[in-house]
Design a protein around this motif. Structure first.
Motif, PDB file in Angstrom:
ATOM      1  N   GLN A 235      -8.640  22.562  65.117  1.00 37.73           N
ATOM      2  CA  GLN A 235      -9.404  23.613  65.772  1.00 37.73           C
ATOM      3  C   GLN A 235     -10.885  23.400  65.465  1.00 37.73           C
ATOM      4  OE1 GLN A 235      -7.173  26.893  63.836  1.00 37.73           O
ATOM      5  NE2 GLN A 235      -6.972  27.731  65.906  1.00 37.73           N
ATOM      6  N   PRO A 236     -11.772  23.789  66.382  1.00 40.05           N
ATOM      7  CA  PRO A 236     -13.205  23.717  66.058  1.00 40.05           C
ATOM      8  C   PRO A 236     -13.490  24.496  64.775  1.00 40.05           C
ATOM      9  CG  PRO A 236     -12.892  24.137  68.401  1.00 40.05           C
ATOM     10  CD  PRO A 236     -11.533  24.241  67.764  1.00 40.05           C
ATOM     11  N   GLY A 237     -14.128  23.842  63.844  1.00 39.16           N
ATOM     12  CA  GLY A 237     -14.386  24.467  62.555  1.00 39.16           C
ATOM     13  C   GLY A 237     -13.266  24.295  61.546  1.00 39.16           C
ATOM     14  N   HIS A 238     -12.158  23.656  61.958  1.00 33.83           N
ATOM     15  CA  HIS A 238     -11.019  23.450  61.050  1.00 33.83           C
ATOM     16  C   HIS A 238     -10.500  22.023  61.236  1.00 33.83           C
ATOM     17  CE1 HIS A 238      -7.507  24.374  58.595  1.00 33.83           C
ATOM     18  NE2 HIS A 238      -6.760  23.810  59.531  1.00 33.83           N
ATOM     19  N   PRO A 239     -11.148  21.041  60.583  1.00 33.70           N
ATOM     20  CA  PRO A 239     -10.692  19.649  60.701  1.00 33.70           C
ATOM     21  C   PRO A 239      -9.402  19.421  59.913  1.00 33.70           C
ATOM     22  CG  PRO A 239     -12.496  19.795  59.140  1.00 33.70           C
ATOM     23  CD  PRO A 239     -12.345  21.167  59.733  1.00 33.70           C
ATOM     24  N   GLU A 240      -8.722  18.328  60.224  1.00 37.77           N
ATOM     25  CA  GLU A 240      -7.540  17.894  59.476  1.00 37.77           C
ATOM     26  C   GLU A 240      -7.919  16.681  58.638  1.00 37.77           C
ATOM     27  OE1 GLU A 240      -4.519  19.310  59.484  1.00 37.77           O
ATOM     28  OE2 GLU A 240      -3.784  19.646  61.522  1.00 37.77           O
ATOM     29  N   ARG A 241      -7.390  16.616  57.402  1.00 40.37           N
ATOM     30  CA  ARG A 241      -7.671  15.483  56.522  1.00 40.37           C
ATOM     31  C   ARG A 241      -6.377  14.806  56.124  1.00 40.37           C
ATOM     32  NH1 ARG A 241     -11.513  19.324  55.461  1.00 40.37           N
ATOM     33  NH2 ARG A 241     -13.671  18.555  55.583  1.00 40.37           N
ATOM     34  N   VAL A 242      -6.424  13.469  56.086  1.00 41.05           N
ATOM     35  CA  VAL A 242      -5.257  12.668  55.726  1.00 41.05           C
ATOM     36  C   VAL A 242      -5.678  11.700  54.626  1.00 41.05           C
ATOM     37  CG1 VAL A 242      -3.519  11.032  56.536  1.00 41.05           C
ATOM     38  CG2 VAL A 242      -4.328  12.848  58.069  1.00 41.05           C
ATOM     39  N   ARG A 243      -4.974  11.746  53.511  1.00 36.51           N
ATOM     40  CA  ARG A 243      -5.276  10.890  52.361  1.00 36.51           C
ATOM     41  C   ARG A 243      -4.262   9.747  52.324  1.00 36.51           C
ATOM     42  NH1 ARG A 243      -8.275  11.946  47.674  1.00 36.51           N
ATOM     43  NH2 ARG A 243      -7.575  10.936  45.756  1.00 36.51           N
ATOM     44  N   VAL A 244      -4.758   8.505  52.309  1.00 36.88           N
ATOM     45  CA  VAL A 244      -3.868   7.337  52.348  1.00 36.88           C
ATOM     46  C   VAL A 244      -4.270   6.352  51.257  1.00 36.88           C
ATOM     47  CG1 VAL A 244      -3.555   7.605  54.836  1.00 36.88           C
ATOM     48  CG2 VAL A 244      -5.267   6.000  53.983  1.00 36.88           C
ATOM     49  N   ARG A 245      -3.319   5.452  50.944  1.00 36.04           N
ATOM     50  CA  ARG A 245      -3.565   4.379  49.974  1.00 36.04           C
ATOM     51  C   ARG A 245      -3.365   3.042  50.673  1.00 36.04           C
ATOM     52  NH1 ARG A 245      -0.087   7.925  47.834  1.00 36.04           N
ATOM     53  NH2 ARG A 245       1.664   6.468  48.053  1.00 36.04           N
ATOM     54  N   VAL A 246      -4.352   2.166  50.539  1.00 35.85           N
ATOM     55  CA  VAL A 246      -4.272   0.834  51.132  1.00 35.85           C
ATOM     56  C   VAL A 246      -4.256  -0.187  50.000  1.00 35.85           C
ATOM     57  CG1 VAL A 246      -5.359  -0.842  52.648  1.00 35.85           C
ATOM     58  CG2 VAL A 246      -5.471   1.593  53.201  1.00 35.85           C
ATOM     59  N   THR A 247      -3.172  -0.948  49.944  1.00 37.40           N
ATOM     60  CA  THR A 247      -3.009  -1.943  48.884  1.00 37.40           C
ATOM     61  C   THR A 247      -3.158  -3.343  49.474  1.00 37.40           C
ATOM     62  OG1 THR A 247      -1.506  -0.491  47.670  1.00 37.40           O
ATOM     63  CG2 THR A 247      -1.493  -2.838  47.085  1.00 37.40           C
ATOM     64  N   LEU A 248      -4.072  -4.118  48.889  1.00 34.48           N
ATOM     65  CA  LEU A 248      -4.295  -5.501  49.306  1.00 34.48           C
ATOM     66  C   LEU A 248      -3.901  -6.447  48.188  1.00 34.48           C
ATOM     67  CD1 LEU A 248      -7.819  -5.431  51.026  1.00 34.48           C
ATOM     68  CD2 LEU A 248      -5.594  -5.634  52.135  1.00 34.48           C
ATOM     69  N   GLY A 249      -3.376  -7.614  48.576  1.00 33.13           N
ATOM     70  CA  GLY A 249      -3.133  -8.680  47.614  1.00 33.13           C
ATOM     71  C   GLY A 249      -4.345  -9.594  47.563  1.00 33.13           C
ATOM     72  N   SER A 250      -4.085 -10.888  47.507  1.00 30.58           N
ATOM     73  CA  SER A 250      -5.193 -11.847  47.432  1.00 30.58           C
ATOM     74  C   SER A 250      -5.862 -12.057  48.777  1.00 30.58           C
ATOM     75  CB  SER A 250      -4.680 -13.189  46.903  1.00 30.58           C
ATOM     76  OG  SER A 250      -3.639 -13.690  47.751  1.00 30.58           O
ATOM     77  N   ALA A 251      -5.149 -11.721  49.873  1.00 30.90           N
ATOM     78  CA  ALA A 251      -5.710 -11.896  51.217  1.00 30.90           C
ATOM     79  C   ALA A 251      -6.446 -10.635  51.660  1.00 30.90           C
ATOM     80  CB  ALA A 251      -4.607 -12.232  52.218  1.00 30.90           C
ATOM     81  N   CYS A 252      -7.568 -10.825  52.312  1.00 32.94           N
ATOM     82  CA  CYS A 252      -8.328  -9.698  52.843  1.00 32.94           C
ATOM     83  C   CYS A 252      -7.762  -9.276  54.190  1.00 32.94           C
ATOM     84  CB  CYS A 252      -9.799 -10.078  53.010  1.00 32.94           C
ATOM     85  SG  CYS A 252     -10.816  -9.609  51.599  1.00 32.94           S
ATOM     86  N   SER A 253      -8.058  -8.042  54.564  1.00 29.19           N
ATOM     87  CA  SER A 253      -7.693  -7.539  55.881  1.00 29.19           C
ATOM     88  C   SER A 253      -8.614  -6.389  56.231  1.00 29.19           C
ATOM     89  CB  SER A 253      -6.238  -7.055  55.903  1.00 29.19           C
ATOM     90  OG  SER A 253      -5.937  -6.409  57.139  1.00 29.19           O
ATOM     91  N   THR A 254      -8.946  -6.290  57.503  1.00 27.97           N
ATOM     92  CA  THR A 254      -9.613  -5.088  57.975  1.00 27.97           C
ATOM     93  C   THR A 254      -8.551  -4.038  58.314  1.00 27.97           C
ATOM     94  OG1 THR A 254      -9.594  -5.936  60.239  1.00 27.97           O
ATOM     95  CG2 THR A 254     -11.571  -6.353  58.923  1.00 27.97           C
TER      96      THR A 254
END
Length: 283
Positions: A235-254
């Motif tokens: 809703q306008p004035g009420h954003p939603e937030r999502v918390r995530v975890r991104v795990t990388l090994g030796s290779a990079c990624s976008t």
């Protein structure tokens, strides 16, 4: 009984009162840009010729008045000395240049986010073929199109609190999705996706999100490098937030992000929109 000077003073004060209640022009909000009705603007772009009398007259067109810029290249085909009425198929790529902006490219036909009004220098590398067969020509065509539709006011936005991921580590991210318009409803889908071969893992404890399921039933395989979140309370004035975890090994990624959202108009089918979110790089 009031004297004449007193009466004149009261009248002058009454005349000035409405002016005092009107906000100065600098304090008034700027009017929203007036939307144009959707339309298609075309211009002749060139004629391709072959060695046996084949010709293809190509136009370049841009559809405006929507959040997307739709580019196409209709053609008219003929062969000298014949009365055959040909249908033309045009394929290829296009590039648009506007002063002060980075060039935009795409395939024919194709769409990109509408970047706003301006004079568009459009070029296209095309192949034109006819049905029935008889014309098969290639070449480059160009046209100039002046578009006047204002840039659409954004209705939604997605941001993230970091700009980079760490190799060999887990990075915690918070995505924020907003709806800034009274149009639409509270529904949106947030999607995140990394590079398939990187070995990345995107995870969250948020019950609104899942790693997408792939394969035929009864497959339980899920994509570890992608996440799909169903948001329903925007809703306008009420954003939603999502918390995530991104795990990388030796290779990079976008990691790229996008949201899809409803803009309902009764029972009309195609009323949604898609918005690109931020792209995270790897340190």
């Amino acid at each position: 009984m009031p004297t004449r000077p007193t009466i004149l003073a009261c009248l002058a004060a009454a005349a000035l009162l409405p002016l005092a209640l009107v906000a100065p022009a600098s304090a008034r909000p700027a009017p929203a840009p007036v939307a144009e009705a959707p339309a298609t603007l075309c211009a002749p772009a060139g004629t391709l010729r072959g060695t046996r009398g084949e010709e293809a007259e190509v136009a370049l067109c841009a559809g405006t008045g929507t959040p997307l810029l739709a580019v196409s290249a209709p053609s008219a085909c003929r062969v000298a000395g014949t009365r055959v009425r040909y249908a033309c198929r045009t394929e290829g790529t296009w590039t648009i240049r506007v002063a002060g902006r980075a060039p935009v490219t795409g395939t024919l036909p194709g769409t990109q986010d509408y970047p706003g009004p301006g004079t568009y220098d459009v070029s296209a590398s095309v192949r034109v073929r006819s049905a029935p067969a008889g014309v098969d020509l290639r070449g480059t065509v160009r046209a100039t199109l002046t578009l006047t539709a204002p840039e659409p006011v954004p209705t939604h936005a997605v941001t993230v609190d970091r700009t980079a991921l760490r190799r060999g580590a887990t990075t915690t991210l918070t995505y924020t999705v907003r709806r800034d318009s009274d149009d639409g409803d509270g529904s949106a889908r947030l999607g995140l996706i990394g590079e398939e071969a990187s070995g990345m893992w995107i995870a969250t404890d948020d019950p609104r999100c899942v790693n997408p399921l792939v394969g035929r039933y009864p497959s339980k395989t899920r994509l570890p490098y992608a996440l799909d979140c169903a948001l329903t309370a925007l809703q306008p004035g009420h954003p939603e937030r999502v918390r995530v975890r991104v795990t990388l090994g030796s290779a990079c990624s976008t990691v790229v992000s996008k949201i899809g959202y409803w803009m309902p108009r009764g029972q009309a089918l195609y009323t949604g929109g898609m918005l690109a979110g931020p792209t995270l790089t790897c340190d």
